[in-house]
Design a protein around this motif. Structure first.
Motif, PDB file in Angstrom:
ATOM      1  N   GLU A 284       0.819  -1.206   0.000  1.00  0.00           N
ATOM      2  CA  GLU A 284       0.000   0.000   0.000  1.00  0.00           C
ATOM      3  C   GLU A 284       0.854   1.259   0.000  1.00  0.00           C
ATOM      4  OE1 GLU A 284      -2.438  -0.575   3.389  1.00  0.00           O
ATOM      5  OE2 GLU A 284      -3.628  -2.171   2.475  1.00  0.00           O
ATOM      6  N   LYS A 285       1.986   1.208   0.686  1.00  0.00           N
ATOM      7  CA  LYS A 285       2.847   2.381   0.763  1.00  0.00           C
ATOM      8  C   LYS A 285       3.637   2.609  -0.522  1.00  0.00           C
ATOM      9  CE  LYS A 285       3.502   2.293   5.800  1.00  0.00           C
ATOM     10  NZ  LYS A 285       4.464   2.119   6.906  1.00  0.00           N
ATOM     11  N   ARG A 286       3.969   1.529  -1.233  1.00  0.00           N
ATOM     12  CA  ARG A 286       4.815   1.662  -2.417  1.00  0.00           C
ATOM     13  C   ARG A 286       4.078   1.274  -3.695  1.00  0.00           C
ATOM     14  NH1 ARG A 286       8.260  -1.700  -3.118  1.00  0.00           N
ATOM     15  NH2 ARG A 286       9.542  -0.458  -4.522  1.00  0.00           N
ATOM     16  N   ILE A 287       3.768   0.023  -3.852  1.00  0.00           N
ATOM     17  CA  ILE A 287       3.211  -0.468  -5.107  1.00  0.00           C
ATOM     18  C   ILE A 287       1.793   0.061  -5.335  1.00  0.00           C
ATOM     19  CG2 ILE A 287       2.773  -2.516  -6.500  1.00  0.00           C
ATOM     20  CD1 ILE A 287       5.714  -2.089  -5.676  1.00  0.00           C
ATOM     21  N   HIS A 288       0.977   0.073  -4.275  1.00  0.00           N
ATOM     22  CA  HIS A 288      -0.417   0.505  -4.391  1.00  0.00           C
ATOM     23  C   HIS A 288      -0.618   1.908  -3.824  1.00  0.00           C
ATOM     24  CE1 HIS A 288      -1.705  -4.026  -4.400  1.00  0.00           C
ATOM     25  NE2 HIS A 288      -1.124  -3.645  -5.505  1.00  0.00           N
ATOM     26  N   ARG A 289       0.377   2.713  -3.887  1.00  0.00           N
ATOM     27  CA  ARG A 289       0.294   4.038  -3.270  1.00  0.00           C
ATOM     28  C   ARG A 289      -0.755   4.935  -3.941  1.00  0.00           C
ATOM     29  NH1 ARG A 289       4.963   3.343  -5.955  1.00  0.00           N
ATOM     30  NH2 ARG A 289       5.386   4.668  -7.780  1.00  0.00           N
ATOM     31  N   ASP A 290      -1.095   4.659  -5.194  1.00  0.00           N
ATOM     32  CA  ASP A 290      -2.074   5.476  -5.911  1.00  0.00           C
ATOM     33  C   ASP A 290      -3.501   4.954  -5.756  1.00  0.00           C
ATOM     34  OD1 ASP A 290       0.021   7.063  -6.889  1.00  0.00           O
ATOM     35  OD2 ASP A 290       0.330   5.731  -8.598  1.00  0.00           O
ATOM     36  N   VAL A 291      -3.687   3.833  -5.063  1.00  0.00           N
ATOM     37  CA  VAL A 291      -5.019   3.242  -4.907  1.00  0.00           C
ATOM     38  C   VAL A 291      -5.685   3.836  -3.670  1.00  0.00           C
ATOM     39  CG1 VAL A 291      -6.334   1.115  -4.678  1.00  0.00           C
ATOM     40  CG2 VAL A 291      -4.179   1.117  -5.961  1.00  0.00           C
ATOM     41  N   LEU A 292      -6.845   4.437  -3.867  1.00  0.00           N
ATOM     42  CA  LEU A 292      -7.546   5.044  -2.748  1.00  0.00           C
ATOM     43  C   LEU A 292      -8.160   3.972  -1.858  1.00  0.00           C
ATOM     44  CD1 LEU A 292      -9.376   7.975  -4.573  1.00  0.00           C
ATOM     45  CD2 LEU A 292      -7.276   8.087  -3.201  1.00  0.00           C
ATOM     46  N   PRO A 293      -8.301   4.236  -0.551  1.00  0.00           N
ATOM     47  CA  PRO A 293      -8.931   3.258   0.346  1.00  0.00           C
ATOM     48  C   PRO A 293     -10.315   2.869  -0.169  1.00  0.00           C
ATOM     49  CG  PRO A 293      -7.909   5.023   1.611  1.00  0.00           C
ATOM     50  CD  PRO A 293      -7.839   5.445   0.176  1.00  0.00           C
ATOM     51  N   GLY A 294     -10.567   1.571  -0.207  1.00  0.00           N
ATOM     52  CA  GLY A 294     -11.850   1.078  -0.667  1.00  0.00           C
ATOM     53  C   GLY A 294     -11.950   0.820  -2.154  1.00  0.00           C
ATOM     54  N   ASP A 295     -10.862   1.122  -2.909  1.00  0.00           N
ATOM     55  CA  ASP A 295     -10.916   0.993  -4.370  1.00  0.00           C
ATOM     56  C   ASP A 295     -10.155  -0.207  -4.921  1.00  0.00           C
ATOM     57  OD1 ASP A 295     -12.347   3.305  -4.306  1.00  0.00           O
ATOM     58  OD2 ASP A 295     -10.877   4.535  -5.371  1.00  0.00           O
ATOM     59  N   ALA A 296      -9.532  -1.017  -4.082  1.00  0.00           N
ATOM     60  CA  ALA A 296      -8.582  -2.028  -4.565  1.00  0.00           C
ATOM     61  C   ALA A 296      -9.272  -3.308  -5.046  1.00  0.00           C
ATOM     62  CB  ALA A 296      -7.562  -2.349  -3.473  1.00  0.00           C
ATOM     63  N   TYR A 297     -10.274  -3.177  -5.882  1.00  0.00           N
ATOM     64  CA  TYR A 297     -10.917  -4.345  -6.489  1.00  0.00           C
ATOM     65  C   TYR A 297     -10.009  -4.883  -7.592  1.00  0.00           C
ATOM     66  CZ  TYR A 297     -15.206  -3.317  -3.974  1.00  0.00           C
ATOM     67  OH  TYR A 297     -16.126  -3.116  -2.975  1.00  0.00           O
ATOM     68  N   HIS A 298      -9.819  -6.199  -7.593  1.00  0.00           N
ATOM     69  CA  HIS A 298      -8.815  -6.756  -8.500  1.00  0.00           C
ATOM     70  C   HIS A 298      -9.091  -8.234  -8.769  1.00  0.00           C
ATOM     71  CE1 HIS A 298      -7.408  -7.843  -4.485  1.00  0.00           C
ATOM     72  NE2 HIS A 298      -6.702  -8.822  -5.046  1.00  0.00           N
ATOM     73  N   SER A 299      -8.415  -8.764  -9.769  1.00  0.00           N
ATOM     74  CA  SER A 299      -8.321 -10.202  -9.998  1.00  0.00           C
ATOM     75  C   SER A 299      -6.846 -10.565  -9.912  1.00  0.00           C
ATOM     76  CB  SER A 299      -8.908 -10.592 -11.358  1.00  0.00           C
ATOM     77  OG  SER A 299      -8.288  -9.864 -12.389  1.00  0.00           O
TER      78      SER A 299
END
Length: 286
Positions: A104-119
């Protein structure tokens, strides 16, 4: 093209199926995942996964070997680049809160809380077919996982937007995480709307943890489209939410659903283990 069995036929299979939502999510009872599956059990479980996108088991006592052996009933296993490649060790991928915090701090730093829907592994030319996830260390409360029926998310769009999306591709960029693991892979673009090879359903397929961008349109239009897709994923009527307990196992069709891990348990070291199931190589992979 094979079709998923209707619910009335599934009810006759060699275990009990309890649907949790009309089209996504079911609990399966009456099967011990440590034991070898009969061909009838294997085929029935596969059809249940196709029908419900994700199925759940309770009170299972799996270790790494039995976890991997169960998943291997359905296709060869896929070893994620961040897992060990020792052939003597089952290809188990740790899903741990401590690792997620670093991402979350590095790789997903641009993903807002609650938005990390993924496959899973959508960054590959041929993403994995499915996944089997088991609980290892859980908080007393919290830490649920949400799965979204990506066909329902597509069907809920307006006719105009469906027609527009059918022509578009979206990027899946996992390069930074792969570089950390000593690997490289190009940015892959998949259709925004994929047709499921076995069920024929149209699947709305975007990974919000991999810097998605719609190709061939202005950035402002790309953002507007992605915002609408994310709204679809967040609609409760398209979701099933699963509360983990010791011994819980989830088995899902990675081609038909996206998922989201709810982080509402503070600093507790939540820990699950995942085995990925490879899909058929439809063309040359890199």
């Amino acid at each position: 093209m094979s079709q998923a069995l209707p619910a009335e036929l599934l009810a006759k299979e060699p275990f009990e199926i309890r649907p949790l939502q009309p089209t996504i999510g079911a609990e399966i009872h009456g099967v011990d995942l440590r034991q070898p599956l009969s061909p009838e059990q294997r085929d029935a479980l596969r059809q249940a996964v196709l029908r419900y996108k994700v199925v759940f088991f309770r009170d299972q006592q799996l270790d790494n070997d039995s976890h991997a052996a169960f998943a291997a009933n359905f296709a060869p296993l896929y070893t994620h680049p961040s897992t060990t490649r020792d052939p003597k060790v089952a290809p188990i991928h740790r899903i741990a809160a401590i690792d997620a915090a670093k991402y979350e701090k590095r790789i997903h730093r641009d993903v807002l809380p609650g938005d990390a829907y993924h496959s899973d592994t959508s960054w590959r030319l041929v993403p994995t077919w499915g996944a089997v996830l088991r609980a290892v260390t859980l908080p007393e409360t919290g830490g649920d996982t949400i799965w979204v029926d990506a066909n329902l998310a597509y069907e809920g769009l307006s006719s105009e937007l469906k027609e527009r999306l059918d022509q578009l591709h979206v990027t899946h960029d996992f390069r930074e995480a792969l570089h950390d693991a000593g690997h490289d892979y190009p940015i892959v673009a998949h259709p925004v709307v994929r047709t499921h090879r076995e069920t024929g359903q149209k699947i709305l397929w975007v990974n919000f943890t991999q810097r998605p961008q719609i190709l061939g349109v202005e950035l402002s239009e790309s953002k507007a489209i992605l915002d609408e897709i994310l709204r679809q994923y967040k609609r409760p009527e398209f979701q099933v939410r699963f509360s983990w307990r010791p011994g819980s196992v989830a088995f899902w069709d990675n081609r038909a659903a996206v998922h989201y891990a709810v982080k509402n348990y503070g600093d507790f070291p939540r820990h699950l283990e995942r085995v990925l199931i490879a899909d058929e190589p439809l063309y040359a992979d890199l």
